[in-house]
Design a protein around this motif. Sequence first.
Motif, PDB file in Angstrom:
ATOM      1  N   HIS A   1       1.245  -1.292  -0.269  1.00  0.00           N
ATOM      2  CA  HIS A   1      -0.605  -0.383   0.039  1.00  0.00           C
ATOM      3  C   HIS A   1       0.801   1.269  -0.008  1.00  0.00           C
ATOM      4  CE1 HIS A   1      -3.910  -1.653   0.486  1.00  0.00           C
ATOM      5  NE2 HIS A   1      -3.394  -2.897   1.129  1.00  0.00           N
ATOM      6  N   LEU A   2       2.415   1.110   0.648  1.00  0.00           N
ATOM      7  CA  LEU A   2       3.224   2.530   0.094  1.00  0.00           C
ATOM      8  C   LEU A   2       2.538   3.548  -0.695  1.00  0.00           C
ATOM      9  CD1 LEU A   2       5.087   3.953   1.853  1.00  0.00           C
ATOM     10  CD2 LEU A   2       6.877   2.763   0.298  1.00  0.00           C
ATOM     11  N   ASN A   3       2.792   2.932  -2.717  1.00  0.00           N
ATOM     12  CA  ASN A   3       2.640   3.812  -3.934  1.00  0.00           C
ATOM     13  C   ASN A   3       1.881   4.151  -3.262  1.00  0.00           C
ATOM     14  OD1 ASN A   3       5.286   2.610  -4.184  1.00  0.00           O
ATOM     15  ND2 ASN A   3       4.793   1.560  -6.147  1.00  0.00           N
ATOM     16  N   GLU A   4       0.248   3.316  -3.105  1.00  0.00           N
ATOM     17  CA  GLU A   4      -0.537   4.022  -2.950  1.00  0.00           C
ATOM     18  C   GLU A   4      -1.370   5.472  -2.052  1.00  0.00           C
ATOM     19  OE1 GLU A   4      -5.956   2.389  -3.203  1.00  0.00           O
ATOM     20  OE2 GLU A   4      -3.739   1.447  -1.838  1.00  0.00           O
ATOM     21  N   ALA A   5      -0.601   4.559  -0.991  1.00  0.00           N
ATOM     22  CA  ALA A   5      -0.487   5.864  -0.410  1.00  0.00           C
ATOM     23  C   ALA A   5       0.757   6.855   0.008  1.00  0.00           C
ATOM     24  CB  ALA A   5      -0.106   5.207   1.155  1.00  0.00           C
ATOM     25  N   PHE A   6       1.116   7.444  -1.364  1.00  0.00           N
ATOM     26  CA  PHE A   6       2.584   8.358  -1.597  1.00  0.00           C
ATOM     27  C   PHE A   6       1.061   9.418  -2.196  1.00  0.00           C
ATOM     28  CE2 PHE A   6       4.689   9.670  -4.886  1.00  0.00           C
ATOM     29  CZ  PHE A   6       5.944  10.802  -4.089  1.00  0.00           C
ATOM     30  N   ALA A   7       0.658   8.310  -3.423  1.00  0.00           N
ATOM     31  CA  ALA A   7       0.178   9.038  -4.355  1.00  0.00           C
ATOM     32  C   ALA A   7      -1.152   9.626  -3.930  1.00  0.00           C
ATOM     33  CB  ALA A   7      -0.371   7.944  -5.243  1.00  0.00           C
ATOM     34  N   LYS A   8      -2.519   9.376  -2.855  1.00  0.00           N
ATOM     35  CA  LYS A   8      -3.066  10.396  -2.489  1.00  0.00           C
ATOM     36  C   LYS A   8      -2.299  11.040  -1.157  1.00  0.00           C
ATOM     37  CE  LYS A   8      -7.564   9.602   0.246  1.00  0.00           C
ATOM     38  NZ  LYS A   8      -8.273   8.179   0.417  1.00  0.00           N
ATOM     39  N   ALA A   9      -1.323  10.729  -0.649  1.00  0.00           N
ATOM     40  CA  ALA A   9      -0.662  12.224   0.321  1.00  0.00           C
ATOM     41  C   ALA A   9      -0.720  13.219  -1.100  1.00  0.00           C
ATOM     42  CB  ALA A   9       0.433  11.903   0.508  1.00  0.00           C
ATOM     43  N   GLN A  10      -0.782  12.943  -2.316  1.00  0.00           N
ATOM     44  CA  GLN A  10      -0.138  13.944  -2.542  1.00  0.00           C
ATOM     45  C   GLN A  10      -0.596  14.536  -3.649  1.00  0.00           C
ATOM     46  OE1 GLN A  10       3.776  15.022  -2.921  1.00  0.00           O
ATOM     47  NE2 GLN A  10       3.578  13.529  -1.329  1.00  0.00           N
ATOM     48  N   ALA A  11      -2.337  14.658  -2.737  1.00  0.00           N
ATOM     49  CA  ALA A  11      -2.980  14.714  -3.579  1.00  0.00           C
ATOM     50  C   ALA A  11      -4.013  16.164  -3.598  1.00  0.00           C
ATOM     51  CB  ALA A  11      -4.437  14.101  -3.592  1.00  0.00           C
TER      52      ALA A  11
END
Length: 222
Positions: A210-220
């Motif tokens: 889930h790291l990549n998904e968490a990073f992508a949403k953190a940049q939204a």
Amino acid sequence: MRHHTTTALVLTALALTACSADPAGTAPTASSLPRGGGDLRPLSSAALSKRLLTEEDLGEGYIHKAEGTQHNDDVTVIGCPALDKLGGDAATGQSLAFPNKAKVAFTYSGGNDSEVSEELYSDTADKLSDGVGRIFDAMASCPKYQIVSGSTAIDMTTQTSTAPQLGEEQWSQLLTYSAGGQRNIVKQTAIRSGSVLLIVSGSPGLVDTHLNEAFAKAQAAS
């Protein structure tokens, strides 16, 4: 002697029930790149909370876990002078002492109960980098040490691990802790992008998933 912020990453890990796993090859991963990119101004806690993963993001088998009310008011680090030097930096034992933060934790029941948590922090890029870098470096400098919390002694080992090349700076480590005849491994990966810091902790497999998904949403955008 009380050590709050300096052991915050350890304490976050100890709050999780992690799956046992064999660490892969280890290598230093505190990558230092130019401090820029991403959001440049600190974000509010309210804005950060909108960027956290949800049950819908994670999918079937994940249940939101209510934040615990336990306090780690009597925590001592033994055998790690580098952590000892950082002892008085902050006043909280559950999260890092950055002004703006949001966190969430989930239990996953897919096969064996395990947990994963996400924390978001925001401050200036320099403050995030210096604060987290000092803690990860201190922990990495002590492959073995002990944490005493109340009447419980916990044997700790720390190994750096490879973090994906996301954001401007990355840190990752595997924490193995033994207490009461049980041995567990928790992975913690931190990514800084601009003024936002992401930390994902928990079962190594769930962190990697889930790291990549968490990073992508953190940049939204908020």
